[in-house]
Design a protein around this motif. Structure first.
Motif, short mmCIF file in Angstrom:
data_model
loop_
_atom_site.label_atom_id
_atom_site.label_comp_id
_atom_site.label_asym_id
_atom_site.label_seq_id
_atom_site.Cartn_x
_atom_site.Cartn_y
_atom_site.Cartn_z
N ARG A 34 18.22 -8.59 0.00
CA ARG A 34 19.58 -9.07 0.21
C ARG A 34 20.61 -8.04 -0.27
N THR A 35 20.25 -7.18 -1.24
CA THR A 35 21.18 -6.14 -1.68
C THR A 35 21.07 -4.88 -0.82
N ASN A 36 20.01 -4.74 -0.04
CA ASN A 36 19.87 -3.60 0.87
C ASN A 36 19.00 -4.03 2.05
N PRO A 37 19.59 -4.70 3.05
CA PRO A 37 18.79 -5.21 4.18
C PRO A 37 18.13 -4.14 5.03
N ARG A 38 18.60 -2.89 4.91
CA ARG A 38 18.00 -1.75 5.61
C ARG A 38 18.03 -1.90 7.13
N GLY A 39 19.01 -2.66 7.63
CA GLY A 39 19.14 -2.81 9.08
C GLY A 39 19.97 -1.69 9.69
N ARG A 40 20.04 -1.67 11.04
CA ARG A 40 20.81 -0.66 11.76
C ARG A 40 21.71 -1.34 12.78
N ASN A 41 22.85 -0.72 13.05
CA ASN A 41 23.75 -1.27 14.05
C ASN A 41 23.37 -0.75 15.43
N THR A 63 0.82 -1.22 0.00
CA THR A 63 0.00 0.00 0.00
C THR A 63 0.85 1.27 0.00
N LEU A 64 2.14 1.14 0.29
CA LEU A 64 3.01 2.32 0.29
C LEU A 64 3.26 2.85 -1.11
N GLY A 65 3.10 1.99 -2.11
CA GLY A 65 3.39 2.41 -3.48
C GLY A 65 4.89 2.35 -3.75
N PRO A 66 5.32 2.86 -4.92
CA PRO A 66 6.74 2.77 -5.32
C PRO A 66 7.61 3.78 -4.58
N VAL A 67 7.97 3.47 -3.33
CA VAL A 67 8.75 4.39 -2.51
C VAL A 67 10.07 3.74 -2.11
N ASN A 68 11.00 4.57 -1.68
CA ASN A 68 12.25 4.08 -1.10
C ASN A 68 12.28 4.28 0.41
N ARG A 69 11.39 5.07 0.93
CA ARG A 69 11.39 5.43 2.35
C ARG A 69 10.64 4.37 3.16
N PHE A 70 11.31 3.26 3.39
CA PHE A 70 10.73 2.19 4.21
C PHE A 70 11.85 1.34 4.77
N ASN A 71 11.52 0.49 5.74
CA ASN A 71 12.50 -0.45 6.28
C ASN A 71 11.78 -1.76 6.61
N TYR A 72 12.53 -2.70 7.17
CA TYR A 72 11.98 -4.02 7.47
C TYR A 72 11.82 -4.22 8.97
N ASP A 73 11.72 -3.12 9.74
CA ASP A 73 11.63 -3.24 11.19
C ASP A 73 10.42 -4.07 11.63
#
Length: 243
Positions: free
Chosen positions: A122-129, A96-106
């Motif tokens: 796998r090319t951008n896990p979008r995790g944080r340290n 439902t977010l549509g074609p965006v880049n502003r998201f994560n997998y939290d």
């Protein structure tokens, strides 16, 4: 968070990786220049559709008995599971977010929405340290297709695919790190024995698998076969001076 240090794209500035500035002293040629990775990759669309069909069957073994609109929706879901985004570009876990880049997998820690092995994750896990920072190498990239668009029922082996272009401050510490994730495991925990479903180079006779935790707590497992879905035609590492 798409904010990055200037040195992750342009030479002569601080980077997000630390280690000082490259080059260490002002340089009229290199300052504000960038490295460009250019790759031409052919896409074998017929093989892709076979994998999508196998993935849809893993989701719904009774696929053939479903109404046509449900079959189409399940095949679209299967393709999105493999890619990590829908055909419209939305994140598969949150369409439902549509074609965006502003998201994560939290909210998708188990990979039930977007599989860990999906190309985009796998090319951008979008995790944080532990410091709340995203340690993933950043790339300024663009893809451009070539060849004729695939049509339903096509039988000819027509050359088509993608030109991939990415700018970065260090090819070794940015692009090649992501490339290793394509070839094997990465920071999302994907097994290193199986590469990216789209870009990995399979070995003849060596089985490849794609699996994820489905929303019914089952683990569908799909054979990707030993034929490549894409073939690298050529690639270039280039330096682009500042304008």
């Amino acid at each position: 968070d798409d904010q990055i240090q200037p040195g992750d794209l342009l030479l002569g500035h601080p980077t997000g990786r630390g280690g000082g500035v490259t080059p260490r002293h002002p340089d009229p040629l290199r300052d504000n220049g960038s490295f460009l990775v250019l790759r031409k990759t052919a896409q074998h669309v017929d093989r892709w559709h076979r994998v999508v069909q196998a993935t849809a069957l893993a989701i719904a073994p009774d696929l053939a008995q479903r109404p046509p609109d449900e079959q189409q929706a399940l095949q679209a879901l299967a393709a999105a599971k493999l890619m990590g985004r829908t055909a419209e570009g939305a994140p598969v876990g949150e369409p439902t977010l549509g074609p965006v880049n502003r998201f994560n997998y939290d909210a998708d820690a188990k990979g039930m929405g977007c599989p860990f092995a999906a190309h985009a994750r796998r090319t951008n896990p979008r995790g944080r340290n532990e410091h709340g920072q995203r340690p993933v190498p950043r790339l300024l990239r663009r893809g451009m297709s070539y060849g004729l668009r695939w049509t339903e029922g096509e039988t000819a082996d027509t050359e088509r695919g993608l030109f991939f272009m990415a700018y970065c401050g260090s090819i070794a510490e940015q692009f090649e790190v992501v490339q290793r994730w394509v070839a094997g495991g990465n920071s999302s925990g994907v097994a290193s024995s199986h590469g990216d479903p789209l870009l990995a180079v399979p070995q003849a006779g060596q089985p490849r698998w794609f699996q994820w935790l489905h929303d019914d707590n089952q683990v569908p497992r799909v054979s990707l076969g030993d034929e490549a879905l894409t073939t690298l035609r050529w690639g270039l590492y280039l330096f682009v001076p500042a304008i």
